[in-house]
Design a protein around this motif. Sequence first.
Motif, short mmCIF file in Angstrom:
data_model
loop_
_atom_site.label_atom_id
_atom_site.label_comp_id
_atom_site.label_asym_id
_atom_site.label_seq_id
_atom_site.Cartn_x
_atom_site.Cartn_y
_atom_site.Cartn_z
N VAL A 118 6.35 2.80 3.10
CA VAL A 118 6.70 3.36 4.40
C VAL A 118 6.45 2.35 5.52
CG1 VAL A 118 4.43 4.38 4.90
CG2 VAL A 118 6.51 5.53 5.72
N LEU A 119 5.72 1.31 5.19
CA LEU A 119 5.40 0.27 6.15
C LEU A 119 6.66 -0.46 6.66
CD1 LEU A 119 2.52 -1.94 6.51
CD2 LEU A 119 4.40 -3.24 5.55
N ARG A 170 13.70 7.38 6.10
CA ARG A 170 13.98 6.02 6.57
C ARG A 170 15.09 5.41 5.73
NH1 ARG A 170 9.27 2.77 7.44
NH2 ARG A 170 8.96 4.39 8.98
N LEU A 224 3.61 -7.29 8.14
CA LEU A 224 5.03 -7.46 7.89
C LEU A 224 5.40 -8.95 7.81
CD1 LEU A 224 7.14 -5.36 7.49
CD2 LEU A 224 7.60 -5.37 9.95
N TRP A 269 -2.14 -6.80 5.49
CA TRP A 269 -0.85 -6.46 4.85
C TRP A 269 0.24 -6.47 5.90
CZ3 TRP A 269 -1.09 -5.14 -0.43
CH2 TRP A 269 -2.38 -4.90 -0.94
N GLY A 288 -4.48 3.21 6.32
CA GLY A 288 -3.92 1.89 6.06
C GLY A 288 -2.58 1.95 5.37
N CYS A 289 -1.85 3.05 5.52
CA CYS A 289 -0.60 3.21 4.78
C CYS A 289 0.54 2.45 5.44
CB CYS A 289 -0.25 4.69 4.64
SG CYS A 289 0.13 5.48 6.23
N GLY A 290 0.45 2.27 6.75
CA GLY A 290 1.50 1.52 7.43
C GLY A 290 2.65 2.38 7.93
N ALA A 291 2.52 3.67 7.88
CA ALA A 291 3.59 4.54 8.36
C ALA A 291 3.91 4.22 9.83
CB ALA A 291 3.20 6.00 8.21
N TYR A 333 4.73 -10.32 4.47
CA TYR A 333 5.77 -9.95 3.51
C TYR A 333 7.02 -10.79 3.72
CZ TYR A 333 3.10 -6.00 1.73
OH TYR A 333 2.16 -5.23 1.11
N LEU A 372 -0.02 9.65 9.34
CA LEU A 372 -0.22 10.67 8.30
C LEU A 372 -1.64 11.20 8.28
CD1 LEU A 372 1.68 8.78 5.50
CD2 LEU A 372 2.56 10.65 6.90
N VAL A 405 3.65 1.27 11.22
CA VAL A 405 4.26 -0.06 11.34
C VAL A 405 5.78 0.04 11.34
CG1 VAL A 405 4.45 -2.34 10.27
CG2 VAL A 405 2.27 -1.10 10.18
N GLY A 406 6.28 0.85 10.39
CA GLY A 406 7.73 0.95 10.22
C GLY A 406 8.44 1.57 11.41
N VAL A 407 7.72 2.29 12.27
CA VAL A 407 8.42 2.99 13.35
C VAL A 407 8.23 2.36 14.73
CG1 VAL A 407 8.30 5.21 12.15
CG2 VAL A 407 6.46 4.55 13.74
N ARG A 461 0.86 -1.18 0.00
CA ARG A 461 0.00 0.00 0.00
C ARG A 461 0.89 1.23 0.00
NH1 ARG A 461 -5.15 -0.01 3.31
NH2 ARG A 461 -6.09 0.25 1.26
#
Lengths: 310, 141, 435, 100, 640, 104
Positions: free
Chosen positions: B49-50, B88, E623, E621, E603-606, E626, E574, E608-610, B46
């Motif tokens: 940035v995930l 990132r 991690l 979706w 639902g962008c997942g910003a 993936y 965001l 998740v990464g942090v 999506r």
Amino acid sequence: MYNPKDIIDIIAGNVRKTRNPFGIPKFLVNRWHKGFDMPGKGDAMLFTGLMYQFVPYIEKSTKYLAKYEDTFLGNFIRFAGYIPSYLSGLGLSVITPGDEKKKFNGILQNIAKILKASKVDFFYRPDLDDYSGVLLYDLGDQEGFVKHARYVAGKLKAAGIKKLITVDPHTTYALIVLFPKYVGESFEVKTYFELVNFQSKNGHRHVTLHDPCFYGRYLDLSEVPKKVLTDLNVECVPVRNAGQFTNCCGGPAESISPKLSTEVGDRRLEELNLTGEKIVAMCPICLGNLRKSGADVEDLSTVIAQCLEK
Amino acid sequence: MTSLEHSQREGKILILATETCAYPGADSVGQAHSSYPTNTFILRVRAPVLFPEQFYLDCFKKGISGIIIMSCGEECPYDGAYKAMATRLDRVYKMMRQQDLDIRRLRLTAICTVCNRAFLNEVNLMNTLLQEIGPPQMAQN
Amino acid sequence: MNSILKTDFDVLVVGGGIAGLQTALDLGDQDYKVAVVEKDATIGGKMIRLSKVFPTLDCASCITTPKMASAAHHDNITLFTYCDVNSLDRVGQTVTADVTQRPRYVDPNKCIGCRQCEYHCPVYVSDAEQGGFSATKAISIPFSNAIPQIAVMDVENCMLCGKCEKVCPTHAIDYFQEPEQFVITAKTAVLTTGFELTPVSNKHQYGMGEIPNVIDSMQMERLLAPHGPYNRVLRPSDGMEPDSIAYVQCAGSRDKSMGVSYCSRVCCMYAIKQTMLLSGSLPLADITVYYMDIRAFGKGYEQFYQNAKAMGIEFVKGKVAKISEGENGGVELHYESQDGEGVVTANHDLVVLSLGMVPGWNPEGICPVSADSDLFVKTIRPKLSPTLTDMEGVFVAGAAAGPKDIVDTITESGAAAVEAAKYMVALERSRKAAA
Amino acid sequence: MALLNPNFAEEMEPFTEDTALACFNCGTCTAICPLIYEHFPRKMIRYIQIGAKDRILENAQELWRCLHCGLCTQTCPREANPGEIILGLKRFVVANWRRS
Amino acid sequence: MVDENKDKEKTSKRKVGVYICYCGGNISDHVDVEKVRERVEKQPEVAVVRTNVFMCSDPGQEMIMEDLKNGTIDRVVVASCAPSLHETTFRGAISRAGGNPYIYEHANIREQVSWVHHGDKATDKATRLVSMAAAKAEQLKPLESIRVEARKHATVIGGGIAGLRAAKDLADRGIKVVLLEKSPFLGGQLANLDRIAPTGDKAAELVSDLAGQVLNDDSITVHTCSAVENFEGYVGNFKLGVKKQPPEMDQEKIKQLGAKDEAVGEFIPFAGIYNGAMPSVPEEFTVETGVIILATGFKSYMPYKGEYGFGEYEQVVTLPELIRSMAENKAAGNLMEYNGRKIRSMAMIHCVGSRQIPGIHPENEGGYLNEYCSRTCCSAALNSSNIIRTSYPGTRIFEFYRDIRTYGRGQEELYEDAARNQVVFLRFDDDASPKVARNTSHSGDFPLTVKVKDTLTFGEDVEAPVDLVVLVTGVEPNNVSDLVEMMKLPVGTDRFLLEVHPKLRPVELPISGILLAGTCQAPMDVGEACNAAGAAAVKAAALLGRGYVELDPFVALVDLEKCKGTGDCVEACLSDGALNIVEIELDGQTVKRAQVTPALCLGCGACVGVCPENAIEVAGWTLKQYEAMVDRIVAQEVAA
Amino acid sequence: MSQEDTSKKEKKAAMKKLRAARKKWIVKASVRVKVQKKALKAIKGHLEKGAATVPKVAGVTKMPADEVLWYMAALKKYGQIVEAEKDGGYFRYALSEDTTQEAS
């Protein structure tokens, strides 16, 4: 190609002077009815328009024209003194072979026979049977055409004629379409084959019918001869371009460019020959031009008349 | 499988393609029937940035030779995501250097839904690079 | 006529092509009960029979099948396939349609679409769904993505040998099936009766469909479809892969000599689409489009046309006057080249006639709705309410109201759906007011 | 360079029904014409449309190639009646000759 | 290592069904589908693998449903075309079989395999993609779509004919509507026309009719002089900040047009229906609405200086200028007059600002080329020509065109009428546009000449001496960059708003609840714009009809056990308001934890990464999924 | 007579009636099937000797090429032949492996 202006001038001049595009006196041309028992009175008048009668002369003259087309001599045609000797007048009538004339006279005689056999109440008066002037119309001499047509129609009207029986598509078209439109005179016009009123099993043959443009496209009459022949046990094999979609025989161009006229005729003949059956035409111009391309063509009247005799 | 061996020598390329831009862009390459090498594996995301930093390093550790992040660029539907992504990646590059990984193995690029040529170009560039530098040699840790 | 069954709906949609399906879906999604009556054995109309669509080059089947499936599975939509509408009239506040269910000679409730009957039937029949280029059997499923998947017997080609009956695992074959009459009543109706191709026999000069390797555009759709008759593009006279393909535009539009004076609106674009697909499958072939005006007027269409030109498709301005049979299966096109060359005879291996659209339905004697001079259903407010007919509460959408491409059909179907919905809201209001 | 002269259509009016402008230059008449001659007859029709009277008179001879067979008129998708237009042009040219 | 084994044990009960499509040869011509089947059957998580010629067909779907119903499988992978085409199809099939639609994963083996790769390698890659999808599917969890209450209210932006039509349709359908229009007038560009092609309807009557209905409808609130300044919310619950302010145009000028208080509700030519009430000071208000319909319309292309002599010769004007002049000066006569000058002959030049070609036409200041056809101009030009030729028989017209595009019902007749009205057509090639120049050679009688290489005259150069040159200008979308920015609207390369699918979903945007109507999407005529408006209205009605909207469940989920309430995710988020740190009771203790507002989550997942604790994921979706897919990419055994 | 027999008999009688009613169609279809069987046999017979193009088969079987192509398309559709390698502008067609048992 000849300069159309010269040709038009000659033909228009002839019509003006002699009421005949070739300048040949009518009594010399219209001889088919001589010695043929023809009623002088009746319901409808047979109006040949003299087209069949002219064909031998046209053929002869175009032969000469063809010879000189696109040669330097062709340019000399406009020197009037040079032309009339074979393009018009008595000269032409002298050099045209007699048996050709006889053949075309025979066609008209057959038509008269067919009408009789169909019990049509018709008559013939050579004095009223004139050239329709259609060639002038085709050539664009509108003034000349209208003048001549007025004369012809006037004569017929004066004689009280209302119904006409025609024998060729050009005259038929002139009488049905052009006379009312440009001269304001209308007659009840029928072609001879529309009046055929007998059936026979005598035909026993297949023919290739070449529809003339005027019947096929302009007057929408193509189905009539087909039906007449079918009734006589003559089968008309299908031609790809027929009826409304018929292709031209090339004839109308012969006075301006005999070469072109032959080219077009050759192409049409090729198409007709695909059927492998004898070609039948119903227009003196088609008859002449397809022959020029080497075809053995019969006139529709001949085929019909044959069924009569047997 | 000879073809398998062959593709291993080529090195595998992971492509993270955004759902709204790059992934349909890759489909568009398909619709045009334009060929490209088979060592490419497209994951629909999506927004990239995930993925945390470690994800990329893990991929290289597992045997992925190159990663192309195909994002929407400035047309990203998630306002601010692209910028966050870029920062990132700076950190990822730092970590890659620390592990002696050629940072050219990881590329960030923008691919739109009809960027057929750009897509093919990216794939070819990465392949050329991988042929030059071979598979990653990770410092075991 | 004794109608044995009466069914009541909110909306009756006549025609199950893309216009009808979209209308039905848009109404069904608003919880109206919709009946779709389709004359074919399958829904999907012309669109499901296409290869791909312009200008996206999406596979037509891939984008139509979901619509067909969602209509077929929609709680508020009932499909009546293989049915004829004998009459459609309004009495008071009710639209009544008298419908005949034509016999499939297969019990639709038993058939599981396994095609055993088709495999075992000994009679090969020319497959109209494949442009006549391939065969189907005297009993068959219309095509692989047809909905519903029910076999249909072509009774005129059946020898009654009994094989299908023997092999049918569910005993669905019924040789004795008879047509059945029933009546559908509804509050409103939407006509989405679509189009047919201009009959090729209308044009003598184009050979009236009798010159081998002169095919129509729908046949080319089949040749291009991945599940087409040959699975590739071959010329039908002898299976040669054509090296040179020509498109004759306006072969059934803008030609009074054929009795069609209007523009059919889609032919330029589908021809361009086909040329693009052809140049993909036959990269070495020369492809020429003979046209009068290229009408790439829709969104993205002009760019699509320019792409085709850039791909090397040749566009020649000039209407083909005559088509004749050439040598060795070739086709000769006669046209006037306007750049000074004069009359040209061009030889091609395969010629496609870009046929236009004529109405798929004539309301005369069935429904008191008027047709316009172009014979398509007349609309009375073409600007502000383009889907209104001269019959109260009866609307029209898609090619039934004049030639239209898919996207324009889709929007018009939405517009017809909203008109129908508005009509029913008003009807409800007046009923309440009266009560 | 041909100069457009839209008034020529009116000059033609006495000689023919006014259909030359109805032609949309598809070329069917030319390609169907049994003469198979360059751009004939569309060339002449086009000259009427743009009013190129001189061109018509310069090429007037070509008009008499026309067999008056009517195939063009019958096939014309716009019902512009090319056959009649050619006949009208003949009349126009004859009148023009006679005047000069 | 221990964990891995445990995982396997736990998940081995999962039964993934894999369904591979031939796509009627589209796939199977390049991928050995049966080989893929054989290989994938060996995957531990896979319970069954089946193939079909058309997986999307009913029998294909039936197959999946059958396996689900009898418990053979509990996760589904379909390997076929691009997911954009059939993901929803198969999710639907799963639902119909009583399953959760989100236990589904798609493998794209057509667009991304069979159409781009060939031979054994294509089969190998397809195998890997299917295997990856199966690995992901194994980890999929059933999800519930998010149900959001929807306000039965719509907002239409733009008071042109499309906006009016949409507003009226919605109101008639029982939905309350707010109509926002920037200018003081309703009617949009249609108000700038007179008689419209091909029906001859009077634009004034059409506008008056529809705008009258809208103004008289109690369910519709019309705000003119109003523009959206703020946008927030989501389908069913949008909030628009609207600013009503004095019009950009000089109020006096507007009054001069006839916009006086007594003229409220009346049609003012070349302006529209005056709605009165022009505010003298800006005022702001908020609209809470369920659906937004964009009907922001178009503007006429303005030629650049020097384009066909525009701006250089006063006798070069645009078609809209001509239409206006004709409407305002209706005096009959032999010759039309323009600006007081008698027009003996005029040229219309088509495709000005349309169908521009790179390398032939210059780009505008913005670097854009209008490569599209403006669709309506051919008919508009012919319509004007016909009116002129019938009203002013002495005025001669030459039309210079590339292709005449009279596509619609009644339009070809316009073209034929123009021909019979003795309009002379000249056709030019794309790269040989006509040249407009001052007339020097003809004794200055006509001020201008238009020269062209006319392909209809066998490529000869022809020249038309004229009194007037009319440029048939195309259409351009109105500048709505503010809305585009605010609402994140997709825009095509042609600068028109970009619909979801140009064929089947022409009035929808990827943003749920925002719809398109009319010429903001593409050039169209009045009837087509009204159709589009109707289509947008019907979609809105379907969305709002039930009082709630269902949204995709792909939103962030917090693992409350792992979450430490650091707030990193909130910082990274965001979407304002989608993530918050809240105090909750957990195991009898008050702790800070992250909390998601699903309707606002993108639902962008910003986040998740942090998250330092891996405590947040995007449903559907994750991690982990993936990672499982990457493992399959590198796994040795997959393609064997 | 059992019930089943009765119904069988009734069915038989009904079929007889139906056959009589559809006689025209049945006769036409039967003639057609005969012609088709012959044609298919000739085509397949030739293909048994090896893959061949449509014109080749047409030449040998003395059938018009378009008809041969039609049969080939049908045979291909029902899995009896497959497309083989190209020969000039034409594709060859070969019997598929399982055709021999299916052919009847």
